[in-house]
Design a protein around this motif. Structure first.
Motif, short mmCIF file in Angstrom:
data_model
loop_
_atom_site.label_atom_id
_atom_site.label_comp_id
_atom_site.label_asym_id
_atom_site.label_seq_id
_atom_site.Cartn_x
_atom_site.Cartn_y
_atom_site.Cartn_z
N ASP A 46 0.81 -1.23 0.00
CA ASP A 46 0.00 0.00 0.00
C ASP A 46 0.84 1.27 0.00
O ASP A 46 0.60 2.19 -0.79
N ALA A 47 1.81 1.35 0.88
CA ALA A 47 2.62 2.57 0.99
C ALA A 47 3.41 2.81 -0.29
O ALA A 47 3.50 3.96 -0.76
N ALA A 48 3.96 1.77 -0.86
CA ALA A 48 4.74 1.92 -2.10
C ALA A 48 3.83 2.34 -3.25
O ALA A 48 4.21 3.20 -4.06
N PHE A 49 2.65 1.76 -3.32
CA PHE A 49 1.72 2.12 -4.40
C PHE A 49 1.27 3.57 -4.25
O PHE A 49 1.25 4.31 -5.23
N ARG A 50 0.93 3.98 -3.05
CA ARG A 50 0.52 5.38 -2.84
C ARG A 50 1.64 6.34 -3.22
O ARG A 50 1.39 7.36 -3.86
N ALA A 51 2.86 6.01 -2.87
CA ALA A 51 3.99 6.87 -3.22
C ALA A 51 4.15 6.94 -4.74
O ALA A 51 4.38 8.02 -5.30
N GLU A 52 4.02 5.81 -5.40
CA GLU A 52 4.16 5.79 -6.86
C GLU A 52 3.03 6.57 -7.53
O GLU A 52 3.27 7.36 -8.45
N VAL A 53 1.80 6.38 -7.06
CA VAL A 53 0.66 7.12 -7.62
C VAL A 53 0.83 8.62 -7.36
O VAL A 53 0.54 9.44 -8.24
N TYR A 68 -8.84 2.22 -7.92
CA TYR A 68 -7.99 2.34 -6.75
C TYR A 68 -8.44 3.49 -5.85
O TYR A 68 -7.77 4.51 -5.72
N ALA A 69 -9.59 3.29 -5.24
CA ALA A 69 -10.23 4.34 -4.43
C ALA A 69 -9.31 4.89 -3.35
O ALA A 69 -9.40 6.08 -3.01
N ALA A 70 -8.39 4.09 -2.84
CA ALA A 70 -7.51 4.55 -1.78
C ALA A 70 -6.51 5.61 -2.26
O ALA A 70 -5.84 6.22 -1.44
N THR A 71 -6.45 5.84 -3.58
CA THR A 71 -5.54 6.87 -4.10
C THR A 71 -6.29 8.01 -4.78
O THR A 71 -5.65 8.89 -5.37
N ARG A 78 -5.34 16.74 -8.62
CA ARG A 78 -4.42 17.07 -9.71
C ARG A 78 -5.10 17.02 -11.08
O ARG A 78 -4.57 17.55 -12.05
N ALA A 79 -6.27 16.39 -11.16
CA ALA A 79 -6.94 16.19 -12.45
C ALA A 79 -7.60 17.48 -12.94
O ALA A 79 -8.08 18.29 -12.15
N ASP A 80 -7.62 17.62 -14.26
CA ASP A 80 -8.35 18.71 -14.92
C ASP A 80 -9.74 18.25 -15.34
O ASP A 80 -10.62 19.07 -15.59
N ARG A 133 -21.68 -0.15 -5.16
CA ARG A 133 -20.69 -0.03 -4.09
C ARG A 133 -19.56 0.94 -4.42
O ARG A 133 -19.23 1.81 -3.62
N SER A 134 -18.94 0.76 -5.56
CA SER A 134 -17.72 1.53 -5.87
C SER A 134 -18.02 2.87 -6.52
O SER A 134 -17.39 3.87 -6.16
N ARG A 135 -18.92 2.90 -7.49
CA ARG A 135 -19.19 4.17 -8.18
C ARG A 135 -19.62 5.27 -7.21
O ARG A 135 -19.13 6.40 -7.31
N PRO A 136 -20.51 5.01 -6.23
CA PRO A 136 -20.88 6.07 -5.30
C PRO A 136 -19.68 6.61 -4.51
O PRO A 136 -19.62 7.81 -4.20
N ARG A 137 -18.71 5.75 -4.20
CA ARG A 137 -17.51 6.22 -3.48
C ARG A 137 -16.68 7.16 -4.36
O ARG A 137 -16.16 8.17 -3.88
N VAL A 138 -16.57 6.82 -5.65
CA VAL A 138 -15.82 7.69 -6.57
C VAL A 138 -16.54 9.04 -6.69
O VAL A 138 -15.91 10.10 -6.60
#
Length: 170
Positions: A46-53, A68-71, A78-80, A133-138
């Motif tokens: 998790d920590a490595a993936f978050r750093a990379e993202v 990847y909701a956790a990121t 950052r998104a436009d 489940r997932s779309r509402p979180r996004v």
């Protein structure tokens, strides 16, 4: 538009759309699956993936596909533009099954080496439950983190083709 985030269920067409958007806008393409998975379908720590993202999201330009909701907290600010591929679940399931057949025993272009296409019951359940489940979180993360971020909501292939015509062609 220099940073475009594309999310949606597995089989929704995220990777295909991301490739076309990146090509049309001449932007770097980032498939998050290539950064999350290690050979043999081993998940990144998790920590490595978050750093990379975080490092990927900090780049000045990209078309990035993946949930990847956790990121989302690293990517949305950052998104436009957020593109939500909201393909009906039965179409997603059909695409997932077709993709499995097409790429049997080999990795897809958006996956890293050592991750041949596979399907299991848990993955099919994820696809089936994504809209509830997932779309509402996004959507909630987008409203909370970036309330002014433009969102393109694509439900059908016709809507997707129509939206693509608004983008420049190389």
């Amino acid at each position: 538009m220099r940073r475009i985030l594309i999310v949606g269920s597995a089989g929704a067409g995220k990777s295909t759309l991301a490739r076309e958007v990146a090509r049309r806008l001449d932007l770097p393409l980032v498939h998050l699956d290539r950064h999350y998975w290690r050979p043999g379908w081993v998940a990144a720590p998790d920590a490595a993936f978050r750093a990379e993202v975080g490092a990927l999201a900090a780049r000045p330009a990209w078309v990035m596909d993946g949930n990847y909701a956790a990121t989302l907290d690293l990517r949305l600010p950052r998104a436009d533009l957020l593109v939500l591929c909201d393909t009906p679940r039965l179409r997603c399931l059909a695409r997932v099954l077709r993709r499995r057949w097409t790429h049997r025993g080999t990795p897809r272009p958006d996956l890293p080496p050592g991750c041949p296409e596979r399907i299991d019951l848990a993955f099919l359940r994820y696809v089936w439950h994504y809209p509830r489940r997932s779309r509402p979180r996004v959507e909630a993360a987008a409203r909370t983190l970036t309330p002014d971020l433009p969102v393109v909501h694509l439900r059908t292939p016709t809507q997707t083709r129509s939206w693509l015509t608004t983008l420049p062609t190389p």
